[in-house]
Design a protein around this motif. Structure first.
Motif, PDB file in Angstrom:
ATOM      1  N   ASN A 134      21.065 160.150  57.992  1.00 18.48           N
ATOM      2  CA  ASN A 134      20.631 161.444  57.806  1.00 18.48           C
ATOM      3  C   ASN A 134      19.123 161.634  58.273  1.00 18.48           C
ATOM      4  O   ASN A 134      18.535 162.696  58.081  1.00 18.48           O
ATOM      5  CB  ASN A 134      20.509 161.626  56.214  1.00 18.48           C
ATOM      6  N   LEU A 135      18.504 160.530  59.058  1.00 18.66           N
ATOM      7  CA  LEU A 135      17.316 160.683  59.566  1.00 18.66           C
ATOM      8  C   LEU A 135      16.987 161.633  60.767  1.00 18.66           C
ATOM      9  O   LEU A 135      17.980 161.593  61.717  1.00 18.66           O
ATOM     10  CB  LEU A 135      16.598 159.430  59.895  1.00 18.66           C
ATOM     11  N   GLY A 179      22.491 153.905  64.260  1.00 18.99           N
ATOM     12  CA  GLY A 179      23.245 154.849  63.605  1.00 18.99           C
ATOM     13  C   GLY A 179      22.291 155.747  62.895  1.00 18.99           C
ATOM     14  O   GLY A 179      22.671 156.877  62.295  1.00 18.99           O
ATOM     15  N   VAL A 180      21.058 156.349  63.630  1.00 14.92           N
ATOM     16  CA  VAL A 180      20.247 157.434  63.475  1.00 14.92           C
ATOM     17  C   VAL A 180      20.975 158.622  63.933  1.00 14.92           C
ATOM     18  O   VAL A 180      21.365 158.726  64.818  1.00 14.92           O
ATOM     19  CB  VAL A 180      18.737 157.138  64.274  1.00 14.92           C
ATOM     20  N   GLY A 181      20.849 159.530  62.931  1.00 17.88           N
ATOM     21  CA  GLY A 181      21.871 160.698  62.909  1.00 17.88           C
ATOM     22  C   GLY A 181      21.423 161.872  64.035  1.00 17.88           C
ATOM     23  O   GLY A 181      22.131 162.590  64.704  1.00 17.88           O
ATOM     24  N   HIS A 182      20.132 161.915  64.527  1.00 17.98           N
ATOM     25  CA  HIS A 182      19.248 163.107  65.111  1.00 17.98           C
ATOM     26  C   HIS A 182      18.212 162.496  65.552  1.00 17.98           C
ATOM     27  O   HIS A 182      17.158 162.001  65.014  1.00 17.98           O
ATOM     28  CB  HIS A 182      19.083 164.052  63.978  1.00 17.98           C
ATOM     29  N   THR A 223      10.558 166.302  61.380  1.00 23.58           N
ATOM     30  CA  THR A 223      11.267 164.751  61.556  1.00 23.58           C
ATOM     31  C   THR A 223      10.823 164.083  60.380  1.00 23.58           C
ATOM     32  O   THR A 223      10.014 164.401  59.696  1.00 23.58           O
ATOM     33  CB  THR A 223      10.755 164.311  63.004  1.00 23.58           C
ATOM     34  N   ASP A 224      11.609 163.026  60.460  1.00 22.91           N
ATOM     35  CA  ASP A 224      11.355 162.116  59.190  1.00 22.91           C
ATOM     36  C   ASP A 224      10.337 160.792  59.963  1.00 22.91           C
ATOM     37  O   ASP A 224       9.831 159.944  58.923  1.00 22.91           O
ATOM     38  CB  ASP A 224      12.536 161.193  58.780  1.00 22.91           C
ATOM     39  N   PHE A 225      10.281 160.582  61.260  1.00 23.59           N
ATOM     40  CA  PHE A 225       9.482 159.507  61.667  1.00 23.59           C
ATOM     41  C   PHE A 225       9.464 160.046  63.117  1.00 23.59           C
ATOM     42  O   PHE A 225      10.273 160.573  63.759  1.00 23.59           O
ATOM     43  CB  PHE A 225      10.461 158.136  61.692  1.00 23.59           C
ATOM     44  N   ILE A 226       8.201 159.483  63.505  1.00 24.49           N
ATOM     45  CA  ILE A 226       7.845 159.775  65.137  1.00 24.49           C
ATOM     46  C   ILE A 226       7.425 158.324  66.037  1.00 24.49           C
ATOM     47  O   ILE A 226       6.588 157.505  65.469  1.00 24.49           O
ATOM     48  CB  ILE A 226       6.646 160.692  65.227  1.00 24.49           C
ATOM     49  N   PHE A 227       7.937 158.430  66.969  1.00 27.06           N
ATOM     50  CA  PHE A 227       7.695 157.027  67.888  1.00 27.06           C
ATOM     51  C   PHE A 227       6.677 157.385  69.167  1.00 27.06           C
ATOM     52  O   PHE A 227       7.154 158.705  69.653  1.00 27.06           O
ATOM     53  CB  PHE A 227       8.678 156.274  68.304  1.00 27.06           C
TER      54      PHE A 227
END
Length: 487
Positions: A195-196, A218-221, A305-309
């Motif tokens: 769902n992330l 398995g990250v969704g997006h 977003t939920d997280f950023i690299f």
């Protein structure tokens, strides 16, 4: 206002609020939250910037209708502050219980009496109320266009936690493909990853590794951002890139016009990354953005977003990344590798890789506070090539920096493991996500002590800082045309 409505708070502010609401006396206590806001097609996020604790018997007193309430003076003072700072006003109190909570009929009646007027005072809000149990939260949010329920609250720290009004239904059994994953972090953990929505800035050596690993987790997006095309020298480092992507047969032709054509026809790095991600997980949602994070419309693609690299190493990309993390309360990690070469002797110096978690609060790893966005380098990047030569910023622009895929792996693997452990709740409570430097020639890893500047414009409590202000504050970007989305 777009639903669902989420409340985001950093772990340090949540601890302050939780200790006030639940000191162990099983009594009721109150507070007010001042929050920024961001509205996107994915929903609305209320971003906690400040928590004002109501003093028992002074700011939080018995009401005229048999329940406790914030005093008129306290409400006026904090709502006036929220109006001045263009922030949302959220009144807070607690109930008994542990895993489930809801408003009483008296609570609802008080909202209906007071919040229409409070909307006017705060210039349209939103305004609202939150009620907490020990492991639950419910919300009643008012806007000029309607009334909304809080879906959940996200707590940003070394472990990412979520609180809901009541326990969620049991997670579905994970896809059998992820059986080995779920043996580590369970079906719940796999559902969380699916769902992330995760941003990757820079799809070169390090970014391409992160891209494949997230897809296989398995990250969704994924939202991938890079403006560059694949070159021949990228092939040893970019996962999935081939000679056709680099147009090798044209680049190596020795004919100038064919070489120029080859450079124009080479594949964009984000398109290679999308191909790799789809091979790993055909059901992934993938936004391949050809563009520069420095441009405002590109940067705005990451605000939900939920997280950023961050796997690009320009000072401007660091500036914008750091701003997004703090302005929108989105955790992130910056990675990099450096192989310094002494200009005169051509000897290789101290090879090191860096993995730098950045959480949106003081001492959370802010790149500004760690002096990793030097103003001189920022100025250099904004100059034209002619201006850089005139100011002697460039000694030899034809010398490429060394880069090897194994060094990219070293910084990227810690970053993705941090991401995975944070969202699946596997880090021990005492873990601190400090910046790490690994020196390859000495086989030594050191952690950098967290730093914070009380006047930092990104992470501090200063009234000039951008922290948790959301869309009611400008990002440090340039304004250009709409991005090219290679979905």
């Amino acid at each position: 206002m777009k639903e669902p409505v989420e409340l985001r708070i950093d772990a340090t502010l949540f601890e302050k609020l939780e200790n006030h609401l639940f000191p162990g006396d099983r009594d009721e206590h109150g507070a007010v939250i001042a929050a920024g806001i961001v509205e996107t097609p994915r929903g609305t996020r209320l971003l906690v910037r400040e928590v004002f604790l109501a003093r028992d018997g002074i700011d939080y007193v018995p009401g005229q209708r048999g329940y406790r309430a914030l005093t008129a003076r306290f409400v006026a003072e904090i709502s006036g502050y929220c109006a001045k700072e263009n922030l949302c006003y959220l009144a807070v109190h607690c109930h008994g219980g542990k895993d489930e909570v809801s408003f009483s009929s008296d609570d609802i009646a008080s909202h209906e009496r007071g919040y229409p007027a409070l909307l006017d005072i705060t210039c349209g809000g939103p305004v609202g109320a939150l009620v907490f149990a020990k492991n639950a939260v419910a919300g009643d949010i008012w806007t000029t266009s309607g009334r909304y329920k809080l879906d959940h609250m996200t707590i940003i720290g070394a472990n990412i936690r979520k609180l809901y009004p009541s326990p969620r239904m049991r997670s579905p059994i994970a896809n059998p493909m992820y059986d080995r994953h779920s043996r580590m972090f369970g079906d719940v953990g796999q559902e969380i990853l699916s769902n992330l929505k995760v941003g990757i800035i820079g799809l070169g050596g390090g970014g391409s590794l992160i891209n494949e690993w997230l897809s296989r987790l398995g990250v969704g997006h994924i939202v991938a951002i890079d403006f560059d095309r694949v070159e021949l020298t990228n092939l040893p480092r970019i996962v999935g890139a081939n000679h056709w992507d680099a147009m090798t047969w044209l680049i190596k032709s020795g004919i100038p016009w064919l070489e120029k054509l080859g450079k124009r026809l080479a594949a964009y790095k984000v398109h290679v990354a999308r191909r790799v991600a789809k091979q790993a997980n055909p059901s992934i949602r993938y936004d391949a953005i050809v563009g520069n994070i420095v441009d405002e419309l590109i940067a705005k693609l990451l605000v939900d977003t939920d997280f950023i690299f961050l796997a690009a190493d320009s000072m401007q990309s660091r500036l914008v990344f750091n701003a997004i993390v703090h302005q929108y309360l989105i955790p992130g990690i910056q990675i990099g590798a450096k192989v310094p070469v002494e200009k005169q002797t051509k000897q290789v110096g101290d090879i090191f890789t860096a993995t730098r978690p950045v959480l949106p609060y003081a001492y959370g790893g802010c790149l500004h506070c760690h002096e990793l966005i030097p103003p001189g380098r920022l100025q250099q990047e904004t100059l034209s090539e002619t201006e850089r030569r005139n100011q002697q910023y460039v000694e030899d622009e034809n010398i490429a920096q060394p880069s090897v895929i194994t060094l990219n792996v070293k910084s990227a693997e810690q970053a993705v493991n941090d991401f995975k452990m944070m969202f699946t709740g596997l880090y021990k409570p005492e873990v601190q996500l400090q910046h790490q430097l690994h020196f390859a020639r000495e086989r030594k890893t050191i952690e950098v002590k967290p730093r914070a500047n009380s006047n930092c414009l990104d992470c501090s409590d200063s009234n000039r800082s951008r922290r948790a202000r959301g869309d009611r504050f400008r990002l440090p970007c340039r304004m250009l045309e709409a991005p090219s989305n290679g979905k």
